[in-house]
Every structure is written in structure tokens, then in C-alpha cells.
Design an enzyme around this catalytic site. Structure first.
Site, PDB file in Angstrom:
ATOM      1  N   HIS A 106      57.343 -17.823 -92.892  1.00  0.00           N
ATOM      2  CA  HIS A 106      57.430 -19.025 -92.066  1.00  0.00           C
ATOM      3  C   HIS A 106      57.496 -20.214 -93.024  1.00  0.00           C
ATOM      4  O   HIS A 106      56.905 -20.154 -94.111  1.00  0.00           O
ATOM      5  CB  HIS A 106      56.182 -19.225 -91.212  1.00  0.00           C
ATOM      6  CG  HIS A 106      55.892 -18.129 -90.238  1.00  0.00           C
ATOM      7  ND1 HIS A 106      55.132 -17.039 -90.543  1.00  0.00           N
ATOM      8  CD2 HIS A 106      56.233 -18.005 -88.933  1.00  0.00           C
ATOM      9  CE1 HIS A 106      55.019 -16.264 -89.476  1.00  0.00           C
ATOM     10  NE2 HIS A 106      55.687 -16.812 -88.488  1.00  0.00           N
ATOM     11  N   HIS A 152      55.113  -5.220 -79.753  1.00  0.00           N
ATOM     12  CA  HIS A 152      55.347  -6.058 -78.587  1.00  0.00           C
ATOM     13  C   HIS A 152      55.814  -5.255 -77.382  1.00  0.00           C
ATOM     14  O   HIS A 152      55.354  -5.490 -76.266  1.00  0.00           O
ATOM     15  CB  HIS A 152      56.333  -7.167 -78.944  1.00  0.00           C
ATOM     16  CG  HIS A 152      55.792  -8.103 -79.983  1.00  0.00           C
ATOM     17  ND1 HIS A 152      56.506  -9.153 -80.496  1.00  0.00           N
ATOM     18  CD2 HIS A 152      54.590  -8.129 -80.614  1.00  0.00           C
ATOM     19  CE1 HIS A 152      55.767  -9.795 -81.390  1.00  0.00           C
ATOM     20  NE2 HIS A 152      54.609  -9.181 -81.487  1.00  0.00           N
ATOM     21  N   GLU A 175      59.862  -5.893 -82.068  1.00  0.00           N
ATOM     22  CA  GLU A 175      58.658  -5.482 -82.802  1.00  0.00           C
ATOM     23  C   GLU A 175      57.986  -4.321 -82.072  1.00  0.00           C
ATOM     24  O   GLU A 175      57.769  -4.390 -80.854  1.00  0.00           O
ATOM     25  CB  GLU A 175      57.688  -6.661 -82.926  1.00  0.00           C
ATOM     26  CG  GLU A 175      56.372  -6.229 -83.552  1.00  0.00           C
ATOM     27  CD  GLU A 175      55.426  -7.377 -83.873  1.00  0.00           C
ATOM     28  OE1 GLU A 175      55.878  -8.380 -84.444  1.00  0.00           O
ATOM     29  OE2 GLU A 175      54.229  -7.241 -83.557  1.00  0.00           O
ATOM     30  N   ASP A 222      49.179  -5.249 -84.427  1.00  0.00           N
ATOM     31  CA  ASP A 222      49.903  -5.364 -85.707  1.00  0.00           C
ATOM     32  C   ASP A 222      49.342  -4.409 -86.765  1.00  0.00           C
ATOM     33  O   ASP A 222      49.038  -4.806 -87.903  1.00  0.00           O
ATOM     34  CB  ASP A 222      49.866  -6.811 -86.228  1.00  0.00           C
ATOM     35  CG  ASP A 222      50.641  -7.781 -85.349  1.00  0.00           C
ATOM     36  OD1 ASP A 222      51.543  -7.347 -84.614  1.00  0.00           O
ATOM     37  OD2 ASP A 222      50.332  -8.988 -85.396  1.00  0.00           O
ATOM     38  N   ASP A 276      55.780  -6.282 -90.057  1.00  0.00           N
ATOM     39  CA  ASP A 276      55.021  -7.420 -89.535  1.00  0.00           C
ATOM     40  C   ASP A 276      53.686  -6.852 -89.052  1.00  0.00           C
ATOM     41  O   ASP A 276      53.511  -6.541 -87.880  1.00  0.00           O
ATOM     42  CB  ASP A 276      55.778  -8.099 -88.394  1.00  0.00           C
ATOM     43  CG  ASP A 276      55.024  -9.318 -87.872  1.00  0.00           C
ATOM     44  OD1 ASP A 276      54.016  -9.703 -88.495  1.00  0.00           O
ATOM     45  OD2 ASP A 276      55.442  -9.875 -86.837  1.00  0.00           O
ATOM     46  N   ASP A 303      60.745  -5.740 -86.689  1.00  0.00           N
ATOM     47  CA  ASP A 303      59.350  -5.877 -87.124  1.00  0.00           C
ATOM     48  C   ASP A 303      58.647  -4.543 -86.887  1.00  0.00           C
ATOM     49  O   ASP A 303      58.383  -4.148 -85.743  1.00  0.00           O
ATOM     50  CB  ASP A 303      58.638  -6.992 -86.338  1.00  0.00           C
ATOM     51  CG  ASP A 303      58.929  -8.375 -86.901  1.00  0.00           C
ATOM     52  OD1 ASP A 303      59.646  -8.475 -87.920  1.00  0.00           O
ATOM     53  OD2 ASP A 303      58.434  -9.360 -86.325  1.00  0.00           O
ATOM     54  N   ASP A 348      47.709  -7.770 -79.378  1.00  0.00           N
ATOM     55  CA  ASP A 348      48.729  -7.501 -80.400  1.00  0.00           C
ATOM     56  C   ASP A 348      48.042  -7.060 -81.688  1.00  0.00           C
ATOM     57  O   ASP A 348      47.555  -7.875 -82.458  1.00  0.00           O
ATOM     58  CB  ASP A 348      49.524  -8.791 -80.616  1.00  0.00           C
ATOM     59  CG  ASP A 348      50.734  -8.605 -81.496  1.00  0.00           C
ATOM     60  OD1 ASP A 348      51.311  -7.510 -81.499  1.00  0.00           O
ATOM     61  OD2 ASP A 348      51.100  -9.561 -82.186  1.00  0.00           O
ATOM     62  N   MET A 354      64.791 -12.955 -94.881  1.00  0.00           N
ATOM     63  CA  MET A 354      64.573 -13.604 -93.574  1.00  0.00           C
ATOM     64  C   MET A 354      63.574 -14.744 -93.703  1.00  0.00           C
ATOM     65  O   MET A 354      62.612 -14.640 -94.463  1.00  0.00           O
ATOM     66  CB  MET A 354      64.052 -12.549 -92.585  1.00  0.00           C
ATOM     67  CG  MET A 354      63.711 -13.047 -91.206  1.00  0.00           C
ATOM     68  SD  MET A 354      62.036 -13.713 -91.035  1.00  0.00           S
ATOM     69  CE  MET A 354      61.160 -12.284 -90.401  1.00  0.00           C
ATOM     70  N   GLU A 365      62.896 -12.784 -81.144  1.00  0.00           N
ATOM     71  CA  GLU A 365      61.835 -11.764 -81.088  1.00  0.00           C
ATOM     72  C   GLU A 365      61.086 -11.830 -79.759  1.00  0.00           C
ATOM     73  O   GLU A 365      60.334 -12.773 -79.515  1.00  0.00           O
ATOM     74  CB  GLU A 365      60.868 -11.989 -82.256  1.00  0.00           C
ATOM     75  CG  GLU A 365      59.726 -10.998 -82.274  1.00  0.00           C
ATOM     76  CD  GLU A 365      58.841 -11.143 -83.515  1.00  0.00           C
ATOM     77  OE1 GLU A 365      59.271 -11.775 -84.504  1.00  0.00           O
ATOM     78  OE2 GLU A 365      57.712 -10.632 -83.486  1.00  0.00           O
ATOM     79  N   ASP A 372      54.104 -20.949 -94.321  1.00  0.00           N
ATOM     80  CA  ASP A 372      53.436 -19.974 -95.203  1.00  0.00           C
ATOM     81  C   ASP A 372      53.607 -20.416 -96.648  1.00  0.00           C
ATOM     82  O   ASP A 372      52.805 -20.059 -97.511  1.00  0.00           O
ATOM     83  CB  ASP A 372      54.052 -18.573 -95.073  1.00  0.00           C
ATOM     84  CG  ASP A 372      53.907 -17.987 -93.683  1.00  0.00           C
ATOM     85  OD1 ASP A 372      53.036 -18.438 -92.931  1.00  0.00           O
ATOM     86  OD2 ASP A 372      54.698 -17.069 -93.351  1.00  0.00           O
ATOM     87  N   LYS A 413      58.250 -10.865 -76.866  1.00  0.00           N
ATOM     88  CA  LYS A 413      56.841 -10.454 -76.807  1.00  0.00           C
ATOM     89  C   LYS A 413      56.348 -10.762 -75.394  1.00  0.00           C
ATOM     90  O   LYS A 413      56.637 -11.837 -74.876  1.00  0.00           O
ATOM     91  CB  LYS A 413      56.037 -11.230 -77.849  1.00  0.00           C
ATOM     92  CG  LYS A 413      54.575 -10.810 -77.955  1.00  0.00           C
ATOM     93  CD  LYS A 413      53.869 -11.548 -79.114  1.00  0.00           C
ATOM     94  CE  LYS A 413      52.426 -11.129 -79.240  1.00  0.00           C
ATOM     95  NZ  LYS A 413      51.713 -11.828 -80.321  1.00  0.00           N
TER      96      LYS A 413
HETATM   97  C1  GCO Z   1      53.263 -12.183 -83.544  1.00  0.00           C
HETATM   98  C2  GCO Z   1      54.673 -12.199 -84.041  1.00  0.00           C
HETATM   99  C3  GCO Z   1      54.842 -12.943 -85.303  1.00  0.00           C
HETATM  100  C4  GCO Z   1      56.295 -13.170 -85.631  1.00  0.00           C
HETATM  101  C5  GCO Z   1      56.404 -14.098 -86.770  1.00  0.00           C
HETATM  102  C6  GCO Z   1      57.820 -14.325 -87.186  1.00  0.00           C
HETATM  103  O1  GCO Z   1      53.053 -11.450 -82.621  1.00  0.00           O
HETATM  104  O2  GCO Z   1      52.416 -12.900 -84.059  1.00  0.00           O
HETATM  105  O3  GCO Z   1      55.074 -10.881 -84.181  1.00  0.00           O
HETATM  106  O4  GCO Z   1      54.208 -12.263 -86.348  1.00  0.00           O
HETATM  107  O5  GCO Z   1      56.968 -12.009 -85.912  1.00  0.00           O
HETATM  108  O6  GCO Z   1      55.825 -15.296 -86.409  1.00  0.00           O
HETATM  109  O7  GCO Z   1      58.406 -15.233 -86.382  1.00  0.00           O
HETATM  110 MN    MN Z   2      52.920  -8.691 -83.275  1.00  0.00          MN
HETATM  111 MN    MN Z   3      56.685 -10.013 -85.211  1.00  0.00          MN
END
Ligand code: GCO
Ligand code: MN
Ligand code: MN
Length: 390
Positions: free
Chosen positions: A55, A221, A218, A258, A292, A246, A256, A89, A182, A58, A184
Site C-alpha cells: 500500500h 474472502h 482472496e 488471513d 495476503d 491473494d 477475516d 503490485m 478485490e 506501508d 470481500k
Molecule cells: C483485507 C484485504 C487487504 C487487501 C489489501 C490490498 O481483507 O484486509 O484482503 O489485505 O488485500 O489491502 O488492497
Molecule cells: Mn483478507
Molecule cells: Mn486481500
């Protein structure tokens, strides 16, 4: 030589925010030190990664001056070059600052929408400067709890206006950047707009430059909603829209998570890798294998690199298993036994084919009685996954 050791040819990438996640959650603060982006680049290279994504914030803190930004980017560029790491990316943080509490591109206040466009143009410029060919758009705060606040059609329209604006910006600058949207379903908002791959794929068809825009699905998601991720990704590939991905892991119905790639629902992980790698003889996904995800909150820095290596190693293990599964004679026989192609020429429309279809003798009872062998097929797949076959 360890056959699962990642190499640059595997094209594995991680977000700065993934391995850099210090472990805060809604119930507790960070448990790890924040790592410098240049140090992350060095460590990712040591682990065998090929790329890093980011980002805008970041790397460049929100509100940094132009001179501060340029100095940070220069140091980061030097680290990328020193460790031969690429930036495939980039993306925009349109969710952390409180100005985005009602969304960014879909916010009711047009000044917020204007600021979101400005911030994204800067983030696209940053990505291009670092060599990124894809810009990801995760909706972040684009959603609602009090749905009465906005007509959902306005949310869709505002998002379309923003994408059309930013596509024109990219064209006007002469950039090659493609956008990857993306989906979600929820979190942080109660209900996010564009919750699934399917919602996003349709939305893309309504854009002025839809050829520039694809999806960034992702694992977590779609899994939150209990959907089959490999089926969704298959539909995105069929549409020629899988621009980025992702990878992580997730339990159905939870927040979420991850998690480390492949650490939940190994079946889906196997089917996904099989699809992406084209081990069935189909064209593979050509983009980055991007993670991700983040390490458990229980971990120190060493655990973070165990996490990163685990993501890549699991992917490579599953790829080897998918190759072996699709080359297995029994699997091939089982698959061949369920297919028949001889009537295919009649299945495209013509008046002649209508007549022939009507006259066709189809043994309905015979077909209905025949078992398909999917129990056997599935068990063989599981035995590959368990590691007792192949
Ligand atoms: C989440 C998202 C993020 C995005 C990231 C890239 O659920 O937090 O997956 O991790 O992928 O912000 O835009
Ligand atoms: Mn996520
Ligand atoms: Mn993501």
C-alpha cells in the site's frame, strides 16, 4: 536439493503489510516490532520470494512531504535492487484514515471521493515508479451498516465513476497499469459493496475500459461466505479476468483470518493450486503467486519467517501433488470414463441440430443407472494430499 524450496521462477510475492503485520487485533495491541520495509525486502529474498507488494502508506507515511517520499522511495529502490526483489503490485490505503469512515469512492461526501481519487493517483504513480504492472483496489470501507444512508445503486455508480476516472488517468499518463478489484463480503463494514467474485466480474463489464480491469480474489474472502473459492477463480479465469490473486487460508463463517496458505481446507487449497498451475492440461495463471496473510499473534519475528516459508513450501508441495494426481493413470481413466464428446457437434444451435437432437436416441435409464466413480476419484485425491500415494 529440497524440491519444495521456493525459487524466483515460482514468482511468490508478499505484501509489506503481511509479514510486516505486528499482530494487533481488535482486542489487543501489537506483539511484534514494526519492521523497516528495506529489512523486509532483505528477509523475503532470503526466504526465496520473488516480489513484494505494498500500500502507499506501508512505505510512505500518510502526510509525508514530497522530499521525504522521494528519500524513502530511493532507499527502498536500492533495497529492491540489492536483493533482486520486484514490485509486481501496488495498492492504495483507502481505509485507515478516519476521513474514510463512510467509505472512499462510495462515500456520501464528494470531498471524500475527491480525496480518494487524488490519493489513488499518487499511489498509482508510486507503483509505476517501483515497476508495478497491477494496481489492486480492495474496497476497505466501501460498505454500510445503516443501509438507509445511501441507495445501493449510488454506491455502484460512484464506484464506476471512480474506476472510469482512474482508467482515464492511467491512459493519459501512458502507463501500462491494469487494475485488479478485490471482493470481500464484510469486515470492516457490516456489509461491503461488491461482496463476491461474481459481483465484481459483472461490475467490470459496465466500465468504459473494462479490458484494463480484472479481479484480485482472496481465498479468505469467498470462504467467509462459505463459497467454493476454486469455482469462483475458475469463473474469473474463464472470463480472462484473473489479473492477480491473494492466497491465504480461512475457516467458513469467521472473521477475516488471513491464515498461512493451505493451513485450513487443504482440499480447496489443492484444487486451487491445480487450477492455477493448469496441471489438467489447461492454460496456467500467469500472474504473481501473492500471499495476503500474516503470522499468528503468538509469533515473534522468527515465527513470521516460518510463516512466510510455510506459505511458499505448501504451495510447492501442492503443485507437485497436483502434477502427480493429473498424471495418474487411474485418475485419467476415471475422468475419461465420465466424459463423452460424440454428441458435442449437435450442441451448438442450428435448425438442423434442433431436428437431430429431437431424433437422437438417448438411453436415459442406462445413463441414470451408471455410477460415475467419483468416490474413487475423490479418495485418490485425498490419498495424494495425505501423502500415501504418488
Ligand atoms: C483485507 C484485504 C487487504 C487487501 C489489501 C490490498 O481483507 O484486509 O484482503 O489485505 O488485500 O489491502 O488492497
Ligand atoms: Mn483478507
Ligand atoms: Mn486481500
Amino acid at each position: 536439493m529440497d524440491p519444495y524450496q521456493p525459487t524466483k521462477d515460482d514468482r511468490f510475492s508478499f505484501g509489506l503489510w503481511t509479514v510486516g503485520n505486528p499482530g494487533a487485533d481488535p482486542f489487543g495491541g501489537p506483539v511484534r516490532e514494526v519492521m523497516d520495509p528495506c529489512y523486509i525486502v532483505q528477509k523475503l529474498a532470503e526466504c526465496g520470494a520473488w516480489g513484494v507488494s505494498l500500500h502507499d502508506n506501508d512505505l510512505v507515511p500518510f502526510g509525508a512531504s514530497a522530499a521525504e517520499r522521494d528519500a524513502i522511495v530511493k532507499d527502498f529502490r536500492a533495497a529492491l535492487d540489492a536483493h533482486e526483489i520486484v514490485v509486481p503490485m501496488a495498492t492504495t490505503n483507502l481505509f485507515s484514515h478516519a476521513v474514510f469512515k463512510d467509505g472512499a469512492f462510495t462515500a456520501n461526501d464528494s470531498k471524500v471521493r475527491a480525496f480518494a481519487l487524488r490519493k489513488t493517483m499518487d499511489a498509482i504513480d508510486l507503483g509505476v515508479e517501483l515497476g508495478a504492472s497491477t494496481h489492486v483496489f480492495w474496497g476497505g470501507r466501501e460498505g454500510a451498516e445503516a443501509d438507509a444512508c445511501r441507495d445501493p445503486r449510488d454506491a455502484v455508480k460512484r464506484m464506476r465513476d471512480a474506476m472510469n476516472f482512474l482508467c482515464e488517468y492511467v491512459r493519459d499518463q501512458g502507463y501500462e497499469t491494469r487494475f485488479a478489484l478485490e471482493p470481500k463480503p464484510n469486515e470492516p463494514r457490516g456489509d461491503n459493496y461488491f461482496p463476491t467474485i461474481g459481483h465484481m466480474l459483472h461490475f467490470i463489464t459496465t466500465l468504459d475500459h473494462s479490458d484494463m480491469v480484472g479481479v484480485n480474489p482472496e481465498v479468505a474472502h469467498d470462504t467467509i461466505s462459505g463459497l467454493s473459492f476454486s469455482q469462483g477463480v475458475g469463473q474469473a479465469m474463464d472470463a480472462g479476468k484473473l489479473f492477480h490473486i491473494d492466497l491465504n487460508a480461512q475457516k467458513i463463517g469467521r472473521y477475516d483470518q488471513d491464515l498461512r496458505f493451505g493451513s485450513e481446507d487443504v482440499r480447496q487449497a489443492f484444487l486451487l493450486v491445480r487450477l492455477l498451475e493448469g496441471t489438467m492440461g489447461t492454460p496456467p495463471y500467469e500472474g504473481p503467486r501473492h500471499f495476503d496473510a500474516h503470522a499468528y499473534r503468538t509469533e515473534d519475528e522468527a515465527g513470521v519467517w516460518d510463516f512466510a516459508k510455510g506459505c511458499m513450501r505448501t504451495y510447492n508441495i501442492l503443485r507437485a501433488k497436483a502434477v502427480a494426481f493429473d498424471a495418474d493413470d487411474e485418475v485419467r481413466d476415471l475422468m475419461a470414463g465420465t466424459q463423452s464428446w460424440e454428441i458435442d457437434p449437435l450442441l451448438s444451435y442450428s435448425r438442423d441440430n434442433v431436428r437431430k437432437l429431437r431424433e437422437l436416441d438417448i438411453d436415459l435409464d442406462g445413463i441414470a443407472r451408471q455410477g460415475l466413480g467419483y468416490e474413487r476419484l475423490d479418495q485418490i485425491m485425498m490419498e495424494y494430499i495425505f501423502g500415501v500415494r504418488g
